[in-house]
Scaffold this active site. Structure first.
Site, mmCIF file in Angstrom:
data_model
loop_
_atom_site.group_PDB
_atom_site.id
_atom_site.type_symbol
_atom_site.label_atom_id
_atom_site.label_comp_id
_atom_site.label_asym_id
_atom_site.label_seq_id
_atom_site.Cartn_x
_atom_site.Cartn_y
_atom_site.Cartn_z
ATOM 1 N N GLN B 132 -3.203 -0.801 10.431
ATOM 2 C CA GLN B 132 -1.818 -1.107 10.089
ATOM 3 C C GLN B 132 -0.893 -0.089 10.747
ATOM 4 O O GLN B 132 -1.080 1.114 10.575
ATOM 5 C CB GLN B 132 -1.664 -1.042 8.570
ATOM 6 N N GLY B 133 0.092 -0.590 11.488
ATOM 7 C CA GLY B 133 1.046 0.298 12.147
ATOM 8 C C GLY B 133 2.413 0.188 11.515
ATOM 9 O O GLY B 133 3.342 -0.404 12.090
ATOM 10 N N SER B 135 3.723 3.126 9.162
ATOM 11 C CA SER B 135 4.290 4.472 9.043
ATOM 12 C C SER B 135 4.487 5.109 10.402
ATOM 13 O O SER B 135 3.714 4.878 11.328
ATOM 14 C CB SER B 135 3.353 5.374 8.242
ATOM 15 N N GLU B 251 -0.724 -6.061 0.045
ATOM 16 C CA GLU B 251 -1.300 -4.710 -0.042
ATOM 17 C C GLU B 251 -1.299 -4.215 -1.482
ATOM 18 O O GLU B 251 -2.239 -3.576 -1.945
ATOM 19 C CB GLU B 251 -0.496 -3.752 0.853
#
Lengths: 374, 402
Positions: B132-133, B135, B251
């Protein structure tokens, strides 16, 4: 791993929750709660009558004796909603008295009293004594066979809720060296046997009961063979219903605080936007949700051997922690106003302390749980 | 909704029971990660990837996803039964957490037919690991401030910038990427787009980050003129914030659709209770100390409440006052409880709490200290507890924004 209880929810619970939510909101606005504090009786007889008409007083009374034949699980949503509105009246007391008879009474006692309770006569239980021990079977009051063939009672009871309006008081006593229970008709009490106590929850009516010189018929002794079971049942039932009242109160207390945090401006901002107030309020909310889950698991599992006791003690301990914290912070977060009698936060805080003091606080129940769980 | 025959379900669960009983490896000879965020070595990665694939092939993962995309096409009740069996037999965690729990449900919910066909099966089989990109360095929990740029160039977008805390970044084949396609919009949220981006292409580099536990686990990902196909755009250009928010719902578990299995082994309060019985102080079990006993009961009550909370959300009448309350508060309650429980466990080990993984005198191979340090991944990752408390305060209780 032990079964610690689980959530279950009946259609009757759902229906009662629905009705009680509206009824308690309508009949017990905080102005009424405050007016009744000043009232000697402490509750509105007209509202009590309506509760009777709704069938609330007979929910957990067997059908054979004029009740609905449901269980304490169905009383829980009613008491929860009453607690939410700080509603008064002897419903908890009368329900517990009915439980004492349903579980441990003789057939004759059940026939004579349960239908009257289902109809709306009040009653209560008297377990606590001046040593203020929370153990269900610690009893010093005495019942002795007297020359006239009756039972002569002696000793002192304290924190007898709603005794002023009760038609019957079911008291724990020692009889022939074992714990027992007796059904005392109010008419058998001499003048001055009851003294109204000054208690922290001003919405409650509580009495000290002097049993010296009181005598009852031998037929008023509950079934001696069931006394131990009945005392434990009452102890757990009292804690379950207290937890219900407390969970409802916790919810209201949070709502009351949140309303203030959303309207009060300080330093140019709504105070609810400050995390120093927001985060503890969220903590209070999280504790509330946990306490409510414990409550409904305890309601569902109440009758199960072992599991019921664990679930009830967890529910009372969780409710004590949640209500105490939420009400304590409610006072603090109302600032100077929170320190006044006019702020409703004190009403909740006082009621939380009342319930913790009766039938065991969080520390007491956790110590019991340690023995049950480890 | 399909109707489920209780007999079929019971038979399925019995089969699952037998399968996990036979196939769970008790001791692989090295320390297994307690959560998918702790995968730090190739040995751990390879083992868990094989394990997930095996569970999938046996039909116990993705059982409720549609058949045409590689799922089992069964009712959710079957997957729940499989997951129960997995837990009962203490199976290792499912590795491809981001794929199974948020990318997959997101694709099923709002992906195109091509996206679903291309990606769902690989997620289940663990052939395609996802990361997951969201942050970025310096942005912490403030996702909307993403600065990584994606500029359209023909059939591709050219990406420049950096993402951080990329769990499984070293192993991932794909990333769900939030990038800025328009730096000039008046509202910063309107300039973001959401991509299904390949990782094994020129211009994408990952650097491992050493965690407080001393292990690797996360990476920082650098994009330098990386060309990602425009077909990977989810939704419309500039509509990425909406997709990202939907992703967060998956999530945080506030929307169903997850493939099943579990991605973290929470420290079980009963295991800590067992520890409290084994440890001694002044010659007596530490559990004899009334303060320890009191605290232990509180943990058991808390863990029981979390489980009951989950059951209560299935009863609409009992959550009517705050329908989103428990799902939103669960992250906060569960992760903080886990952190406090692990810290308590270290204290129970007394003087040996001074030891760490690697020291043979460490209690239980140092698992408690490691679990405590790792527990911050959940109280910080996915939004810190403090941010989560704001979310609960604002969205559940209606308090004004901080």
């Amino acid at each position: 791993m032990q079964d610690l209880g689980r959530i279950g929810f009946s259609e009757d619970q759902a229906a009662l929750l629905d009705v009680a939510t509206d009824f308690c909101l309508q009949r017990s606005p905080v102005s009424t709660v405050r007016r009744l504090i000043e009232d000697e009786l402490g509750h509105d007889p007209a509202v009590w009558k309506e509760m009777g008409e709704l069938g609330w007083l007979g929910i957990a009374i067997p059908e054979d004796f004029g009740g609905s034949g449901l269980s304490l699980a169905e009383v829980v949503p009613v008491v929860e909603q009453m607690g939410r509105r700080l509603m008064t009246g002897p419903l908890i007391s009368a329900t517990l008295a009915a439980q004492a008879l349903a579980v441990g009474g003789t057939e004759a006692q059940k026939l004579a009293v349960l239908p009257r309770l289902a109809e709306g006569l009040a009653a209560t239980i008297a377990l606590a004594e001046p040593d203020f021990d929370w153990e269900a079977d610690t009893v010093a009051c005495q019942a002795q066979d007297a020359a006239d063939g009756k039972l002569a009672l002696s000793g002192q009871k304290v924190l007898v809720a709603d005794a002023g309006v009760a038609q019957w008081i079911i008291a724990s006593v020692r009889y022939q060296d074992a714990p027992a229970l007796v059904l005392i008709p109010a008419a058998a009490l001499p003048a001055g046997a009851l003294r109204r106590e000054t208690v922290i929850d001003e919405t409650r009516r509580s009495f000290a009961l002097n049993l010296d010189g009181v005598s009852v018929s031998k037929q008023d002794l509950l079934d001696p063979a069931l006394a131990g079971t009945t005392l434990m049942h009452l102890h757990l039932a009292a804690n379950l219903l207290a937890a219900a009242d407390m969970v409802g109160g916790t919810q209201s207390c949070i709502d009351y605080t949140v309303d203030y945090l959303k309207t009060r401006v300080q330093f140019g901002k709504l105070i609810g936007s400050y995390q120093a107030l927001k985060h503890p309020t969220v903590d209070a909310y999280c504790k509330y949700e946990q306490a409510r889950s414990h409550l409904y698991a305890a309601a569902h599992c109440f009758g199960e051997q072992g599991t019921g006791e664990i679930a009830v003690r967890m529910a009372k301990a969780a409710a004590d922690a949640a209500y105490s914290f939420a009400a304590d912070r409610a006072i603090q977060f109302h600032g100077g106003f929170g320190f006044t009698y006019d702020c409703d936060a004190q009403l909740y805080r006082r009621r939380a302390i009342w319930h913790a003091a009766n039938y065991g606080d969080a520390g007491f129940h956790k110590a019991k749980l340690a023995r049950l769980l480890f | 909704m399909q109707t489920v025959d209780p007999k079929d379900l019971a038979a399925f669960e019995a089969d699952a029971d037998a399968w996990f009983n036979e196939n769970v490896v008790r001791d692989p000879g090295f320390m297994l990660p307690l959560t998918f965020m702790e995968v730090g070595t190739d040995q751990q990665f390879n083992f868990l990837r094989d394990w997930q694939n095996k569970v999938y092939e046996a039909g116990y993962l993705g059982a409720a996803w549609p058949k045409e995309y590689g799922g089992g096409g069964l009712d959710q009740a079957f997957q729940n039964a499989a997951t129960r069996a997995m837990r009962r037999h203490h199976g290792p965690i499912m590795l491809n957490a981001i794929g199974l729990n948020w990318t997959g449900p997101l694709l099923l919910n709002m992906g195109s037919e091509e996206h679903k066909k291309a990606h769902l099966k690989g997620i289940l089989s663990a052939e395609d690991i996802w990361c997951q990109g969201f942050s970025e360095p310096g942005n912490g929990s403030d996702l909307g401030n993403a600065q990584t740029r994606a500029v359209r160039d023909g059939d591709h977008y050219v990406v420049n910038g950096s993402k951080i805390w990329t769990t499984l970044g070293r192993y991932a084949k794909y990333m769900i990427l939030l990038a800025r396609t328009d730096p000039d919009t008046p509202k910063k949220y309107d300039g973001l787009s959401f991509f299904l981006a390949p990782m094994k292409i020129p211009g994408v580099e990952t650097n491992p980050i050493k965690k407080l536990t001393g292990e690797h686990g996360f990476t920082q990902t650098f994009f330098t003129d990386a060309r990602i196909p425009a077909t990977g755009l989810m939704g419309v250009e500039g509509g990425g914030w909406k997709v990202a928010m939907r992703t967060l719902e998956f999530e945080r578990g506030t929307r169903g659709g997850q493939a099943g299995g579990y991605v973290a082994v929470g420290s079980n309060a009963f295991e800590v209770l067992d520890l409290a019985k084994r440890m001694t102080r002044s010659g007596k079990p530490v559990l004899d100390d009334p303060q320890v006993a009191d605290q232990m009961v509180e943990f058991l009550m808390e863990i029981q409440a979390l489980s009951l909370n989950g059951q209560r959300t299935q009863v609409p009448n009992l959550v009517a006052d705050h329908p989103q309350g428990i799902p939103l508060a669960s992250k906060l309650m569960g992760t903080e409880m886990s952190r406090r429980l692990n810290e308590f466990a270290i204290r129970l080990t007394g003087a040996r709490g001074a030891y760490y993984v690697g020291e043979e005198e460490a209690v239980d191979r140092g698992v408690w200290a490691r679990a405590y340090l790792n527990s911050f991944s959940a109280t910080i990752g996915g939004g810190t507890s403090q941010i989560q408390a704001n979310i609960v305060g604002e969205h559940v209780l209606g308090l004004p924004k901080s």
